[in-house]
Design a protein around this motif. Sequence first.
Motif, PDB file in Angstrom:
ATOM      1  N   GLY A 120       0.815  -1.206   0.000  1.00 46.98           N
ATOM      2  CA  GLY A 120       0.000   0.000   0.000  1.00 46.98           C
ATOM      3  C   GLY A 120       0.850   1.258   0.000  1.00 46.98           C
ATOM      4  N   TRP A 121       1.930   1.217   0.752  1.00 48.72           N
ATOM      5  CA  TRP A 121       2.833   2.374   0.811  1.00 48.72           C
ATOM      6  C   TRP A 121       3.530   2.613  -0.523  1.00 48.72           C
ATOM      7  CZ3 TRP A 121       8.480   2.478   1.548  1.00 48.72           C
ATOM      8  CH2 TRP A 121       8.964   3.767   1.836  1.00 48.72           C
ATOM      9  N   PHE A 122       3.994   1.534  -1.180  1.00 47.27           N
ATOM     10  CA  PHE A 122       4.648   1.677  -2.485  1.00 47.27           C
ATOM     11  C   PHE A 122       3.690   2.287  -3.516  1.00 47.27           C
ATOM     12  CE2 PHE A 122       7.560  -2.090  -1.293  1.00 47.27           C
ATOM     13  CZ  PHE A 122       8.575  -1.235  -0.892  1.00 47.27           C
ATOM     14  N   VAL A 123       2.455   1.799  -3.553  1.00 44.08           N
ATOM     15  CA  VAL A 123       1.463   2.315  -4.509  1.00 44.08           C
ATOM     16  C   VAL A 123       1.189   3.798  -4.256  1.00 44.08           C
ATOM     17  CG1 VAL A 123      -0.945   2.148  -5.243  1.00 44.08           C
ATOM     18  CG2 VAL A 123       0.391   0.063  -4.895  1.00 44.08           C
ATOM     19  N   GLN A 124       1.084   4.161  -2.991  1.00 46.70           N
ATOM     20  CA  GLN A 124       0.846   5.558  -2.638  1.00 46.70           C
ATOM     21  C   GLN A 124       2.006   6.433  -3.107  1.00 46.70           C
ATOM     22  OE1 GLN A 124       0.075   6.079   1.551  1.00 46.70           O
ATOM     23  NE2 GLN A 124       0.575   8.261   1.492  1.00 46.70           N
ATOM     24  N   ASN A 125       3.234   5.934  -2.959  1.00 52.54           N
ATOM     25  CA  ASN A 125       4.412   6.711  -3.360  1.00 52.54           C
ATOM     26  C   ASN A 125       4.448   6.974  -4.859  1.00 52.54           C
ATOM     27  OD1 ASN A 125       5.344   6.752  -0.720  1.00 52.54           O
ATOM     28  ND2 ASN A 125       6.616   4.909  -1.004  1.00 52.54           N
ATOM     29  N   LEU A 126       3.908   6.032  -5.653  1.00 51.10           N
ATOM     30  CA  LEU A 126       3.973   6.186  -7.106  1.00 51.10           C
ATOM     31  C   LEU A 126       3.221   7.431  -7.568  1.00 51.10           C
ATOM     32  CD1 LEU A 126       4.876   5.022  -9.844  1.00 51.10           C
ATOM     33  CD2 LEU A 126       2.760   3.685  -9.870  1.00 51.10           C
ATOM     34  N   SER A 127       2.100   7.719  -6.948  1.00 54.38           N
ATOM     35  CA  SER A 127       1.305   8.877  -7.356  1.00 54.38           C
ATOM     36  C   SER A 127       1.709  10.155  -6.645  1.00 54.38           C
ATOM     37  CB  SER A 127      -0.181   8.604  -7.104  1.00 54.38           C
ATOM     38  OG  SER A 127      -0.410   8.318  -5.734  1.00 54.38           O
ATOM     39  N   ALA A 128       2.613  10.060  -5.673  1.00 50.78           N
ATOM     40  CA  ALA A 128       3.075  11.237  -4.935  1.00 50.78           C
ATOM     41  C   ALA A 128       4.118  11.992  -5.757  1.00 50.78           C
ATOM     42  CB  ALA A 128       3.647  10.802  -3.584  1.00 50.78           C
ATOM     43  N   ARG A 160      17.414   5.801   3.256  1.00 50.30           N
ATOM     44  CA  ARG A 160      17.691   4.512   3.890  1.00 50.30           C
ATOM     45  C   ARG A 160      16.714   4.173   5.005  1.00 50.30           C
ATOM     46  NH1 ARG A 160      23.047   2.792   3.004  1.00 50.30           N
ATOM     47  NH2 ARG A 160      23.217   1.939   5.104  1.00 50.30           N
ATOM     48  N   GLN A 161      15.946   5.162   5.482  1.00 54.53           N
ATOM     49  CA  GLN A 161      15.041   4.921   6.614  1.00 54.53           C
ATOM     50  C   GLN A 161      13.590   5.235   6.283  1.00 54.53           C
ATOM     51  OE1 GLN A 161      16.416   3.452   9.172  1.00 54.53           O
ATOM     52  NE2 GLN A 161      18.498   3.726   8.338  1.00 54.53           N
ATOM     53  N   ALA A 162      13.274   5.435   4.995  1.00 47.70           N
ATOM     54  CA  ALA A 162      11.918   5.854   4.624  1.00 47.70           C
ATOM     55  C   ALA A 162      10.873   4.809   5.005  1.00 47.70           C
ATOM     56  CB  ALA A 162      11.862   6.144   3.119  1.00 47.70           C
ATOM     57  N   MET A 163      11.141   3.540   4.766  1.00 48.39           N
ATOM     58  CA  MET A 163      10.162   2.510   5.075  1.00 48.39           C
ATOM     59  C   MET A 163       9.971   2.366   6.581  1.00 48.39           C
ATOM     60  SD  MET A 163       9.884  -1.447   3.885  1.00 48.39           S
ATOM     61  CE  MET A 163       9.027  -0.969   2.388  1.00 48.39           C
ATOM     62  N   LYS A 164      11.035   2.424   7.331  1.00 51.23           N
ATOM     63  CA  LYS A 164      10.901   2.302   8.785  1.00 51.23           C
ATOM     64  C   LYS A 164       9.968   3.379   9.324  1.00 51.23           C
ATOM     65  CE  LYS A 164      13.504   2.394  13.086  1.00 51.23           C
ATOM     66  NZ  LYS A 164      14.827   2.544  13.732  1.00 51.23           N
ATOM     67  N   ILE A 176      12.709  -6.717   9.013  1.00 47.91           N
ATOM     68  CA  ILE A 176      13.912  -7.425   8.562  1.00 47.91           C
ATOM     69  C   ILE A 176      13.554  -8.839   8.114  1.00 47.91           C
ATOM     70  CG2 ILE A 176      16.113  -8.388   9.338  1.00 47.91           C
ATOM     71  CD1 ILE A 176      16.347  -5.911  11.195  1.00 47.91           C
ATOM     72  N   GLU A 177      12.721  -9.530   8.920  1.00 48.37           N
ATOM     73  CA  GLU A 177      12.354 -10.900   8.575  1.00 48.37           C
ATOM     74  C   GLU A 177      11.553 -10.957   7.279  1.00 48.37           C
ATOM     75  OE1 GLU A 177      10.882 -14.925  10.866  1.00 48.37           O
ATOM     76  OE2 GLU A 177      10.287 -12.972  11.659  1.00 48.37           O
ATOM     77  N   ALA A 178      10.771  -9.911   7.000  1.00 47.98           N
ATOM     78  CA  ALA A 178       9.993  -9.859   5.763  1.00 47.98           C
ATOM     79  C   ALA A 178      10.845  -9.507   4.555  1.00 47.98           C
ATOM     80  CB  ALA A 178       8.862  -8.839   5.902  1.00 47.98           C
ATOM     81  N   GLY A 179      12.135  -9.214   4.768  1.00 47.15           N
ATOM     82  CA  GLY A 179      13.029  -8.890   3.657  1.00 47.15           C
ATOM     83  C   GLY A 179      12.953  -7.444   3.204  1.00 47.15           C
ATOM     84  N   LEU A 180      12.278  -6.601   3.972  1.00 45.30           N
ATOM     85  CA  LEU A 180      12.108  -5.200   3.580  1.00 45.30           C
ATOM     86  C   LEU A 180      13.247  -4.319   4.077  1.00 45.30           C
ATOM     87  CD1 LEU A 180       8.290  -4.904   4.337  1.00 45.30           C
ATOM     88  CD2 LEU A 180       9.382  -5.197   2.096  1.00 45.30           C
ATOM     89  N   ARG A 181      13.906  -4.763   5.137  1.00 43.61           N
ATOM     90  CA  ARG A 181      15.037  -4.020   5.700  1.00 43.61           C
ATOM     91  C   ARG A 181      16.227  -4.963   5.783  1.00 43.61           C
ATOM     92  NH1 ARG A 181      15.440   1.234   7.560  1.00 43.61           N
ATOM     93  NH2 ARG A 181      15.840   0.662   9.747  1.00 43.61           N
ATOM     94  N   ILE A 182      17.428  -4.391   5.751  1.00 37.04           N
ATOM     95  CA  ILE A 182      18.661  -5.174   5.796  1.00 37.04           C
ATOM     96  C   ILE A 182      19.402  -4.856   7.084  1.00 37.04           C
ATOM     97  CG2 ILE A 182      20.896  -5.594   4.690  1.00 37.04           C
ATOM     98  CD1 ILE A 182      19.608  -4.915   2.032  1.00 37.04           C
ATOM     99  N   GLU A 183      19.801  -5.905   7.779  1.00 34.19           N
ATOM    100  CA  GLU A 183      20.540  -5.759   9.031  1.00 34.19           C
ATOM    101  C   GLU A 183      22.000  -6.098   8.785  1.00 34.19           C
ATOM    102  OE1 GLU A 183      19.787  -6.984  13.661  1.00 34.19           O
ATOM    103  OE2 GLU A 183      19.507  -8.532  12.132  1.00 34.19           O
ATOM    104  N   VAL A 184      22.887  -5.180   9.146  1.00 32.89           N
ATOM    105  CA  VAL A 184      24.324  -5.381   8.988  1.00 32.89           C
ATOM    106  C   VAL A 184      24.973  -5.182  10.352  1.00 32.89           C
ATOM    107  CG1 VAL A 184      26.431  -4.618   7.835  1.00 32.89           C
ATOM    108  CG2 VAL A 184      24.242  -4.537   6.623  1.00 32.89           C
ATOM    109  N   ASP A 191      16.737   0.354   4.528  1.00 37.10           N
ATOM    110  CA  ASP A 191      15.737  -0.158   3.587  1.00 37.10           C
ATOM    111  C   ASP A 191      16.424  -0.910   2.441  1.00 37.10           C
ATOM    112  OD1 ASP A 191      13.945   1.149   5.157  1.00 37.10           O
ATOM    113  OD2 ASP A 191      13.458   2.721   3.705  1.00 37.10           O
ATOM    114  N   ARG A 192      15.854  -2.064   2.081  1.00 42.10           N
ATOM    115  CA  ARG A 192      16.410  -2.847   0.974  1.00 42.10           C
ATOM    116  C   ARG A 192      16.127  -2.178  -0.375  1.00 42.10           C
ATOM    117  NH1 ARG A 192      18.077  -7.973   0.450  1.00 42.10           N
ATOM    118  NH2 ARG A 192      17.370  -8.423   2.574  1.00 42.10           N
ATOM    119  N   PHE A 193      14.909  -1.677  -0.553  1.00 39.73           N
ATOM    120  CA  PHE A 193      14.509  -1.105  -1.839  1.00 39.73           C
ATOM    121  C   PHE A 193      14.526   0.416  -1.736  1.00 39.73           C
ATOM    122  CE2 PHE A 193      12.305  -5.212  -1.429  1.00 39.73           C
ATOM    123  CZ  PHE A 193      12.803  -5.866  -2.552  1.00 39.73           C
ATOM    124  N   ARG A 194      15.350   1.046  -2.578  1.00 41.86           N
ATOM    125  CA  ARG A 194      15.471   2.503  -2.570  1.00 41.86           C
ATOM    126  C   ARG A 194      15.603   3.011  -3.998  1.00 41.86           C
ATOM    127  NH1 ARG A 194      19.386   0.501   0.383  1.00 41.86           N
ATOM    128  NH2 ARG A 194      21.035   1.511  -0.847  1.00 41.86           N
TER     129      ARG A 194
END
Length: 631
Positions: A120-128, A160-164, A176-184, A191-194
């Motif tokens: 839902g957040w990704f779709v909203q960003n497309l029209s923003a 790097r922190q937009a999704m959080k 992190i478990e959902a693969g949306l964030r990367i832990e180092v 954020d994984r996707f930027r």
Amino acid sequence: MLTPQWLDQLRTRITLSALIGRSTRLQKAGREFKACCPFHNEKSPSFTVNDEKGFYHCFGCGAHGDAIRWMTDHQGLSFMDAVKELAAEAGMDVPAPDPRAAKAAEKRDTLHDVMAAAQGWFVQNLSAPGGESARAYLATRGFDAHTLQRFGFGYAPEGRQAMKEALGKFPEAMLIEAGLRIEVEGRDPYDRFRGRLMLPIEDARGRVIAFGGRILTKEKTDAPKYLNSPDTPLFDKGRTLYNLHRAAPAARQSGRMVVVEGYMDVVAMAAAGIGECVAPLGTALTEQQIEMLWRHVEMPILCFDGDAAGQRAAMRAVSRALPLLRPAHSLRIVRLPEGLDPDDLIKARGARAMEDVLGAAKSLIEVLWEVERDAQPLTTPEDKAGLKARLMAHVDAIQHPDIASLYRRELQDRYSEFAFPKRESRWQQGGGGQGGPFKPNPPRGGGRGNFQKGRWSPIPESDPESLERLRKAIAGGARDALSAAVLAGLIRWPDQITRHAEALARTPGLDPRFSLLLDCCHMHEPLESAALASILADSGLAIPGTAEYSGLRFGFLNPDTGADQAAEDLVQAVDLLVERPVLEAALAQATARFESELSDDAFAEQQRLLKRKLEFDSRLRQMATRQAASS
């Protein structure tokens, strides 16, 4: 714990037609069953049951499911009650509840919530305002608004922190478990996707389980063009096909399933009206994905790009498929014009051009032959021997014995025609040197018949001289032990004649009695041993006696051998019969070359083929002895 593997095993132990047939009257219709749909009122049958694929489907109301779904939707049971009832019928024990499994299932449900929120957040960003670059890219692809909405395009902003910040209601560990964030280690998660155009990857129920993102900023030369989610508790890329939940219903209507390289190819095909498309996700097509395809169609079409990488991907898929081949289940392959992907072809030539390409899909065996034949120059005997070795290596990978035998026979025929092209004889050229009229080839094996009006006709009983010549031809040496054994086997098992007719018809130098048997393939009545004996007797011939093949005790000649075993033994014997003239022709050619050249190369080639001839004879003896022992 009810694992997917355990549930699949349960489904395979249940014959779906028998289960449904208890309450619904089914009629056999080819390889399926049909009935008036039990889920809605109808007068003409649109409900089908397919035991091979393990599902039922109604083309009227869309009802679809497997044995478990039948028990829940039609019998009104809960999921667990349905599983328990089917397991009792199948003689399987239901695994005891596992608290850890229950906790994992609860976590999966929660991760689905995370993925839905991210989508839902990704779709909203497309029209923003920040999604302008993504919208500009989509405009270059020419996708309409319906396509964009149907496939759920979105946009992952830079940062790097937009999704959080956007999904702050979920714990960091879940993102992190959902693969949306990367832990180092030693650094803050990010954020994984930027800065990427986003596409949701959904499961068979249409739930978002992962994402794919295409980079939009050209300056990031070190970043991958496409980035997918990692494997998570929701997502196993080797067991997921992108767009399968949309493609499966379309495939049931069209009867085909098309596999393309990536999800953007899927979208381009769907926008052009070809909706039955799926794609693997960053890996070569896996064995599990091939099996998934076969649950929906028997001959999925692989349509990979026309560049070298695309063709390598297609061949990797072919290699994965070979051990899995089974009757009526294979692959067809499309080779796109070089340098074009599906979107390029559609834009340049239109959807009709893509349909034409798909309509010209080649069989798996055709592609194997062409790829290996064209892999490298074939100018020396060693090159040609390498070609045969590569072809036979593919055959050795096939686990189904009948399919392996048929592939071996077909590829050997193609190889022989390529490596040892036939030369026109003087008879074919007119028999009298230059200027003579061309004459048609005689029938295989020098068999009986007169050439009349462009076809060979049987020798009539009123032509005793021709019949006598035929008998002398047989007595003159055409009768050998292997031919006699196969003849006797085909007469004993006449339903196998049609199976081997094509290969035998192409084989030169066979006992003329084979021609009589092959003529019988066109009879409307079922072939019977007694009738074949009468047909031979009418031409003054006889069924081969045991003295003709006394040294070969094939299993199919044993009266105690069952039909299935006899059929398998005959396949092996016919393979030898077909292979022999090819080997003998090559040996004769090598001998003639040695006698004319007296060179070391010619002598070596002749000796190599002599060794192969000895090996052939040894294989024949071993096979006959082994079959007799097993019978």
